[in-house]
Scaffold this active site. Structure first.
Site, PDB file in Angstrom:
ATOM      1  N   LYS A 206       0.882  -1.175   0.000  1.00  0.00           N
ATOM      2  CA  LYS A 206       0.000   0.000   0.000  1.00  0.00           C
ATOM      3  C   LYS A 206       0.921   1.226   0.000  1.00  0.00           C
ATOM      4  CE  LYS A 206      -1.916   3.011   1.932  1.00  0.00           C
ATOM      5  NZ  LYS A 206      -1.708   4.429   1.528  1.00  0.00           N
ATOM      6  N   PRO A 207       1.127   1.851  -1.186  1.00  0.00           N
ATOM      7  CA  PRO A 207       1.981   3.040  -1.217  1.00  0.00           C
ATOM      8  C   PRO A 207       1.271   4.243  -0.590  1.00  0.00           C
ATOM      9  CG  PRO A 207       1.130   2.525  -3.422  1.00  0.00           C
ATOM     10  CD  PRO A 207       0.576   1.482  -2.502  1.00  0.00           C
ATOM     11  N   THR A 261       5.749   8.853  13.089  1.00  0.00           N
ATOM     12  CA  THR A 261       5.702   8.214  14.408  1.00  0.00           C
ATOM     13  C   THR A 261       4.260   8.072  14.885  1.00  0.00           C
ATOM     14  OG1 THR A 261       7.914   8.960  14.943  1.00  0.00           O
ATOM     15  CG2 THR A 261       6.461   8.494  16.814  1.00  0.00           C
ATOM     16  N   LEU A 275      -0.658  -9.872  17.461  1.00  0.00           N
ATOM     17  CA  LEU A 275       0.639 -10.569  17.531  1.00  0.00           C
ATOM     18  C   LEU A 275       1.265 -10.751  16.141  1.00  0.00           C
ATOM     19  CD1 LEU A 275      -0.088 -13.214  20.329  1.00  0.00           C
ATOM     20  CD2 LEU A 275       1.115 -11.033  20.513  1.00  0.00           C
ATOM     21  N   GLU A 281       9.771   1.882  10.730  1.00  0.00           N
ATOM     22  CA  GLU A 281      10.731   2.933  10.346  1.00  0.00           C
ATOM     23  C   GLU A 281       9.979   4.253  10.433  1.00  0.00           C
ATOM     24  OE1 GLU A 281      13.831   2.497   9.789  1.00  0.00           O
ATOM     25  OE2 GLU A 281      13.998   0.360   9.389  1.00  0.00           O
ATOM     26  N   GLY A 283       9.614   8.540  12.247  1.00  0.00           N
ATOM     27  CA  GLY A 283      10.108   9.899  12.052  1.00  0.00           C
ATOM     28  C   GLY A 283      11.510  10.115  12.595  1.00  0.00           C
ATOM     29  N   CYS A 315      13.505  11.563   6.231  1.00  0.00           N
ATOM     30  CA  CYS A 315      13.458  11.107   7.635  1.00  0.00           C
ATOM     31  C   CYS A 315      14.831  11.185   8.275  1.00  0.00           C
ATOM     32  CB  CYS A 315      12.956   9.666   7.685  1.00  0.00           C
ATOM     33  SG  CYS A 315      13.904   8.556   6.614  1.00  0.00           S
ATOM     34  N   GLU A 413       9.561  17.141  14.553  1.00  0.00           N
ATOM     35  CA  GLU A 413       9.967  16.888  13.171  1.00  0.00           C
ATOM     36  C   GLU A 413       9.207  17.839  12.246  1.00  0.00           C
ATOM     37  OE1 GLU A 413       8.494  13.297  11.146  1.00  0.00           O
ATOM     38  OE2 GLU A 413      10.520  12.949  10.396  1.00  0.00           O
TER      39      GLU A 413
HETATM   40  P1  NAD Z   1       2.295   8.774   7.244  1.00  0.00           P
HETATM   41  O1  NAD Z   1       2.520   8.124   8.560  1.00  0.00           O
HETATM   42  O2  NAD Z   1       1.276   9.819   7.140  1.00  0.00           O
HETATM   43  O3  NAD Z   1       1.926   7.665   6.153  1.00  0.00           O
HETATM   44  C1  NAD Z   1       2.751   6.544   5.943  1.00  0.00           C
HETATM   45  C2  NAD Z   1       1.930   5.431   5.309  1.00  0.00           C
HETATM   46  O4  NAD Z   1       0.966   4.997   6.273  1.00  0.00           O
HETATM   47  C3  NAD Z   1       1.138   5.876   4.089  1.00  0.00           C
HETATM   48  O5  NAD Z   1       1.109   4.838   3.131  1.00  0.00           O
HETATM   49  C4  NAD Z   1      -0.247   6.094   4.656  1.00  0.00           C
HETATM   50  O6  NAD Z   1      -1.263   5.949   3.689  1.00  0.00           O
HETATM   51  C5  NAD Z   1      -0.313   4.976   5.673  1.00  0.00           C
HETATM   52  N1  NAD Z   1      -1.331   5.152   6.707  1.00  0.00           N
HETATM   53  C6  NAD Z   1      -1.878   6.298   7.174  1.00  0.00           C
HETATM   54  N2  NAD Z   1      -2.811   6.029   8.104  1.00  0.00           N
HETATM   55  C7  NAD Z   1      -2.837   4.677   8.243  1.00  0.00           C
HETATM   56  C8  NAD Z   1      -3.581   3.783   9.052  1.00  0.00           C
HETATM   57  N3  NAD Z   1      -4.508   4.225   9.905  1.00  0.00           N
HETATM   58  N4  NAD Z   1      -3.338   2.468   8.946  1.00  0.00           N
HETATM   59  C9  NAD Z   1      -2.393   1.995   8.091  1.00  0.00           C
HETATM   60  N5  NAD Z   1      -1.673   2.808   7.274  1.00  0.00           N
HETATM   61  C10 NAD Z   1      -1.883   4.131   7.356  1.00  0.00           C
HETATM   62  O7  NAD Z   1       3.739   9.306   6.768  1.00  0.00           O
HETATM   63  P2  NAD Z   1       4.069  10.212   5.516  1.00  0.00           P
HETATM   64  O8  NAD Z   1       3.600  11.590   5.776  1.00  0.00           O
HETATM   65  O9  NAD Z   1       3.686   9.542   4.253  1.00  0.00           O
HETATM   66  O10 NAD Z   1       5.670  10.169   5.562  1.00  0.00           O
HETATM   67  C11 NAD Z   1       6.444  11.036   6.324  1.00  0.00           C
HETATM   68  C12 NAD Z   1       6.875  10.398   7.606  1.00  0.00           C
HETATM   69  O11 NAD Z   1       7.553   9.175   7.352  1.00  0.00           O
HETATM   70  C13 NAD Z   1       7.872  11.252   8.369  1.00  0.00           C
HETATM   71  O12 NAD Z   1       7.566  11.212   9.718  1.00  0.00           O
HETATM   72  C14 NAD Z   1       9.193  10.582   8.072  1.00  0.00           C
HETATM   73  O13 NAD Z   1      10.186  10.833   9.040  1.00  0.00           O
HETATM   74  C15 NAD Z   1       8.800   9.160   8.037  1.00  0.00           C
HETATM   75  N6  NAD Z   1       9.772   8.371   7.290  1.00  0.00           N
HETATM   76  C16 NAD Z   1      10.553   7.495   7.967  1.00  0.00           C
HETATM   77  C17 NAD Z   1      11.527   6.789   7.279  1.00  0.00           C
HETATM   78  C18 NAD Z   1      12.429   5.828   7.979  1.00  0.00           C
HETATM   79  O14 NAD Z   1      13.124   5.068   7.317  1.00  0.00           O
HETATM   80  N7  NAD Z   1      12.457   5.808   9.291  1.00  0.00           N
HETATM   81  C19 NAD Z   1      11.668   6.958   5.904  1.00  0.00           C
HETATM   82  C20 NAD Z   1      10.839   7.870   5.256  1.00  0.00           C
HETATM   83  C21 NAD Z   1       9.883   8.568   5.954  1.00  0.00           C
END
Ligand code: NAD
Length: 510
Positions: A206-207, A261, A275, A281, A283, A315, A413
């Site tokens: 799911k992108p 996060t 479980l 991965e 924020g 991130c 962040e």
């Molecule tokens: P987000 O948490 O809003 O979304 C991430 C993914 O989760 C998306 O595909 C989104 O559709 C999905 N999602 C949202 N609500 C959901 C739910 N209730 N259940 C299941 N899936 C759900 O993050 P974003 O805004 O797309 O990305 C930015 C964040 O990602 C920043 O905090 C960044 O630091 C973090 N990030 C971390 C890494 C890492 O490797 N640690 C890499 C890239 C980005």
């Protein structure tokens, strides 16, 4: 497998031609239709018929639509994945054959680099030059790296006083639910799908809601490379709907999540209840410490790269610069001169280094943090405002000095092109400031003192520490978080391990 169908992204989108250059803004594609779901090797519309706009961040214009999947589509994708896993065309294949197919994926990524650059840049606003050498090149390297490890998913024999032969097998988990964020769609999906496939798993991906294009194109390439039907499925859609359905689906054996996060906490709690094993991965809010003995020129270059790369939507970006007090004014002076010279503009221009942010809401968030910084007594050294250009989501690279360490702008962040700069007096103080936020994804040190580099690196709360540069990443070197930045590692053999489980077999010799 054979896949005679064309990708939904094939025909309606203009190609880049032979030059490898992106189309100029005036010839940019105005439509992008038929982005369907990829389930069981078929391109299917969302069962409920929903569609979502794809917006070009460099203009704010919708350029087409993709299918908006929901719980029913996730159900179908998990069923297709389960059938593929149970029937065994992938996990039953030898590691060496899986390796050959994954290597073909890497080759196809390189052969289709122009199209991947175009889609990723159109979707996220990434500058084409960086997109080619970072996103597309890295995705190919990730598949190449894990194609090597696919041949080495093996167990161990164990010496034991029992009259028995004991050995372990490393087996795939089954259906992996891969949920990825908007900022590095191609790299972060590859860093899940490649190791999951190397170990013999099947995947439902799911992108991110707003940036699904490269995931759909990759489904086509994976299929072309010989990944059997049903082994990789892609369902585009909203996180709260399709993402939540994937998270909660009882047919999913592992969740691999990258994102914020806040959503990660929720995902970990839901998975914990069921479980279901998870990797998280999340924020980051990294600090780069510039010690008095640093090479100043290198430190400035690294500081700028750390906060403007991917328009600060990184991130592992470095939005906090901690500077030894004797260098503080000097560094601020150099940044004030240098940062406004960083080329910001149309991502299709090969000279552009900083493109637009991926969505308007991200710009609004950055704007609110800058206002907060001013209210907290911060001094805007440069930037601090939007850049009006073609209706796109631009924000000028911004440097803010003099904020207290407990300011929200320092602690939270921001995820935009903003750098806060703070002075420190002692090594202990610098380490305490670096470790003071809830996050712990990356950290950096600028020093010419080798002993100090090792000493400080050992004390930083972070999954990766860079010395005298920033963002040195490679598929062989693991990264991941501590504290609120999550748990689990991606890249390296460590990134393969969460996609396997160990089984012991003990054979009596009595
Ligand atoms: P987000 O948490 O809003 O979304 C991430 C993914 O989760 C998306 O595909 C989104 O559709 C999905 N999602 C949202 N609500 C959901 C739910 N209730 N259940 C299941 N899936 C759900 O993050 P974003 O805004 O797309 O990305 C930015 C964040 O990602 C920043 O905090 C960044 O630091 C973090 N990030 C971390 C890494 C890492 O490797 N640690 C890499 C890239 C980005």
């Amino acid at each position: 497998m054979t896949n005679t169908q064309t990708s939904p992204l094939d025909s309606p989108v203009e190609t880049t031609g032979d030059s490898g250059q992106m189309p100029s803004p005036t010839t940019a594609p105005s439509t992008l239709e038929h982005g369907e779901l990829f389930i069981g090797g078929q391109w299917l519309p969302a069962a409920a018929g929903g569609r979502r706009d794809v917006v070009d961040p460099s203009t704010g214009n919708a350029v087409g639509t993709v299918a908006e999947g929901d719980a029913g589509d996730i159900d179908a994708a998990v069923a297709a994945a389960r059938a593929a896993f149970d029937q065994g065309p992938w996990r039953g294949m030898s590691g060496r054959e899986r390796a050959r197919i994954l290597h073909r994926v890497a080759d196809l990524i390189r052969e289709n680099a122009d199209e991947l650059v175009r889609l990723e840049s159109l979707d996220v606003g990434k500058p084409v030059t960086l997109c080619r050498v970072v996103d597309v090149a890295t995705a190919a390297e990730v598949y190449e790296y894990y194609s090597g490890l696919a041949q080495a998913v093996d167990g161990a024999t164990r010496e034991t006083p029992m009259n028995a032969v004991a050995y372990t097998r490393r087996e795939p988990l089954g259906v992996v639910g891969a949920i990825t964020p908007f900022n590095f769609p191609l790299i972060l999906s590859s860093s899940k799908i490649a190791p999951a496939l190397a170990a013999g798993n099947v995947v439902v991906h799911k992108p991110a809601d707003d940036t699904p294009l490269s995931a759909l194109f990759m489904a086509k390439l994976l299929s072309e490379a010989g990944v059997p039907d049903g082994v990789v499925n892609v369902v585009t859609g909203a996180g709260a709907v399709a993402g939540e359905a994937l998270l909660r689906h009882p047919g999913v054996d592992k969740i691999a999540f990258t994102g914020s996060t806040a959503i990660g906490r929720h995902a970990a709690a839901v998975a914990g209840e069921a479980l279901t094993p998870v990797t998280m991965e999340l924020g980051g809010n990294a600090a780069q410490i510039v010690f008095e003995d640093a090479d100043v020129e290198k430190a400035v270059g690294s500081a700028i790269k750390a906060f403007v790369f991917n328009t600060g939507q990184f991130c592992m970006g470095g939005p906090r610069l901690l500077v030894a007090r004797p260098l503080y004014d000097t560094l601020l002076g150099i940044l004030a001169q240098a940062v406004p010279g960083v080329p910001v503009g149309d991502p299709r221009d090969p000279e552009t280094v900083v493109g637009p942010m991926a969505a308007e809401r991200h710009v609004a968030k950055v704007e609110s943090y800058v206002a907060q910084a001013v209210a907290d007594g911060g001094r805007i050294v440069c930037g601090g405002e939007r850049l009006a250009l073609n209706g796109g989501f631009y924000f000028k690279p911004t440097v803010i000095a003099d904020l207290a360490n407990d300011s929200r702008v320092v602690q939270e962040e921001i995820f935009g092109p903003v750098l806060t700069v703070q002075p420190f007096d002692t090594e202990d103080e610098a380490i305490a400031m670096a470790n003071s936020t809830p996050y712990g994804l990356a950290s950096g040190i600028q020093t010419t003192n080798l002993a100090r580099a090792h000493r400080v690196a050992a004390r930083l709360d972070a999954g990766i520490v860079w010395v005298n540069d920033w963002a040195m990443l490679d598929p062989a070197v693991p990264f991941g978080g501590v504290k609120a930045s999550g748990f689990g590692r991606e890249y390296g053999p460590e990134g393969l391990a969460p996609y396997t489980r160990d089984k012991s077999v003990v054979i009596s010799l009595d």
